[in-house]
Motif scaffolding. Structure first.
Motif, PDB file in Angstrom:
ATOM      1  N   UNK A   7     -20.902  66.889 -14.452  1.00 21.88           N
ATOM      2  CA  UNK A   7     -21.438  67.620 -13.297  1.00 21.88           C
ATOM      3  C   UNK A   7     -22.500  66.729 -12.652  1.00 21.88           C
ATOM      4  N   UNK A   8     -22.517  66.719 -11.336  1.00 21.87           N
ATOM      5  CA  UNK A   8     -23.535  65.948 -10.622  1.00 21.87           C
ATOM      6  C   UNK A   8     -24.307  66.897  -9.722  1.00 21.87           C
ATOM      7  N   UNK A   9     -25.607  66.935  -9.903  1.00 23.59           N
ATOM      8  CA  UNK A   9     -26.479  67.841  -9.144  1.00 23.59           C
ATOM      9  C   UNK A   9     -26.998  67.103  -7.917  1.00 23.59           C
ATOM     10  N   UNK A  10     -26.912  67.731  -6.766  1.00 20.88           N
ATOM     11  CA  UNK A  10     -27.352  67.130  -5.511  1.00 20.88           C
ATOM     12  C   UNK A  10     -28.670  67.731  -5.044  1.00 20.88           C
ATOM     13  N   UNK A  11     -29.444  66.919  -4.321  1.00 16.16           N
ATOM     14  CA  UNK A  11     -30.658  67.425  -3.676  1.00 16.16           C
ATOM     15  C   UNK A  11     -30.290  68.476  -2.638  1.00 16.16           C
ATOM     16  N   UNK A  12     -31.282  69.246  -2.216  1.00 15.64           N
ATOM     17  CA  UNK A  12     -30.987  70.322  -1.259  1.00 15.64           C
ATOM     18  C   UNK A  12     -31.782  70.202   0.036  1.00 15.64           C
ATOM     19  N   UNK A  13     -32.325  69.020   0.302  1.00 12.92           N
ATOM     20  CA  UNK A  13     -33.007  68.798   1.569  1.00 12.92           C
ATOM     21  C   UNK A  13     -32.518  67.477   2.143  1.00 12.92           C
ATOM     22  N   UNK A  26     -34.480  61.940  -4.165  1.00 15.45           N
ATOM     23  CA  UNK A  26     -33.100  61.990  -3.679  1.00 15.45           C
ATOM     24  C   UNK A  26     -32.860  63.201  -2.783  1.00 15.45           C
ATOM     25  N   UNK A  27     -32.303  62.946  -1.624  1.00 11.41           N
ATOM     26  CA  UNK A  27     -31.959  64.038  -0.714  1.00 11.41           C
ATOM     27  C   UNK A  27     -30.428  64.154  -0.644  1.00 11.41           C
ATOM     28  N   UNK A  28     -29.939  65.064   0.174  1.00 12.51           N
ATOM     29  CA  UNK A  28     -28.493  65.274   0.290  1.00 12.51           C
ATOM     30  C   UNK A  28     -27.796  64.002   0.774  1.00 12.51           C
ATOM     31  N   UNK A  29     -28.389  63.302   1.722  1.00 12.11           N
ATOM     32  CA  UNK A  29     -27.782  62.076   2.228  1.00 12.11           C
ATOM     33  C   UNK A  29     -27.623  61.060   1.100  1.00 12.11           C
ATOM     34  N   UNK A  30     -28.672  60.846   0.334  1.00 14.55           N
ATOM     35  CA  UNK A  30     -28.626  59.901  -0.785  1.00 14.55           C
ATOM     36  C   UNK A  30     -27.542  60.300  -1.782  1.00 14.55           C
ATOM     37  N   UNK A  31     -27.517  61.560  -2.156  1.00 18.27           N
ATOM     38  CA  UNK A  31     -26.569  62.017  -3.169  1.00 18.27           C
ATOM     39  C   UNK A  31     -25.124  61.982  -2.686  1.00 18.27           C
ATOM     40  N   UNK A  32     -24.882  62.509  -1.488  1.00 15.46           N
ATOM     41  CA  UNK A  32     -23.504  62.597  -0.996  1.00 15.46           C
ATOM     42  C   UNK A  32     -22.995  61.246  -0.494  1.00 15.46           C
ATOM     43  N   UNK A  33     -23.808  60.499   0.214  1.00 10.95           N
ATOM     44  CA  UNK A  33     -23.380  59.209   0.740  1.00 10.95           C
ATOM     45  C   UNK A  33     -23.456  58.117  -0.325  1.00 10.95           C
TER      46      UNK A  33
END
Length: 191
Positions: A7-13, A26-33
């Motif tokens: 499981x990989x947890x992503x930031x929410x901002x 880490x933000x959503x951009x960092x995690x997803x991109x």
């Protein structure tokens, strides 16, 4: 626990425009991109799972800070050697356009060949571009190294001196800009 169970947890901002070059959290951009594309590679996903399982053991042995350095210098700020030069794969680099250029083209950071024990002894900072990057030969080799028993390494690291970020040891394999291979590749790094 999340990584150990795939499981990989992503930031929410999401970062603000003035934070595009560097952000400590880490933000959503960092995690997803940065992270998600790498997680689609089966070998990298296996590495992350092994890392998560290793984290549980490292915590029980009081060696989590050493294992965290492995994550920092691979998952976040890793470089990979390819036939035509060095490439970025770490999410901390990928999610910063400026550090992407800095990591490959600036003369100031050290680029050192990956050595697991060396990585686990090397300090890092979270408030600026990196001054040392470790270069792996392949994701497959990284996975192989991670699947070994870290117990003997942890024993050697107990009480061992931590290495400053700027340290270059005589045993280090150094990748530099000042080689003919660099010029021959049109300004891209070649090993």
């Amino acid at each position: 626990d999340h990584l150990a169970n795939r499981r990989f947890v992503s930031g929410q901002f999401i970062r603000k425009p003035d934070q595009l070059d560097y952000l400590q959290e880490p933000d959503i951009f960092h995690d997803v991109f940065g992270h998600v594309p790498m997680l689609t590679d089966p070998d990298f996903a296996a590495y992350m799972e092994a890392y998560g399982k290793g984290g549980q053991r490292a915590q029980s042995l009081g060696m989590l800070k050493n294992l965290a350095r492995l994550y920092w210098y691979t998952v976040e700020f890793g470089l990979m050697k390819e036939a035509d030069g060095l490439r970025i794969y770490g999410a901390g680099i990928v999610s910063s356009a400026t550090e992407s250029v800095f990591s490959l083209e600036d003369a100031s950071p050290n680029r050192l060949g990956f050595d697991l024990e060396r990585v686990m002894k090397t300090l890092y900072r979270i408030d600026d571009f990196q001054q040392v990057y470790f270069v792996i030969d392949s994701i497959e080799k990284l996975k192989e190294v991670t699947l070994q028993d870290f117990g003997p390494i942890y024993e050697r690291l107990k009480g061992a001196e931590e290495l400053p970020i700027e340290a270059v040891l005589p045993s280090d394999r150094v990748f530099t800009r000042g080689t003919q291979a660099y010029a021959a590749k049109g300004g891209r790094f070649a090993a």
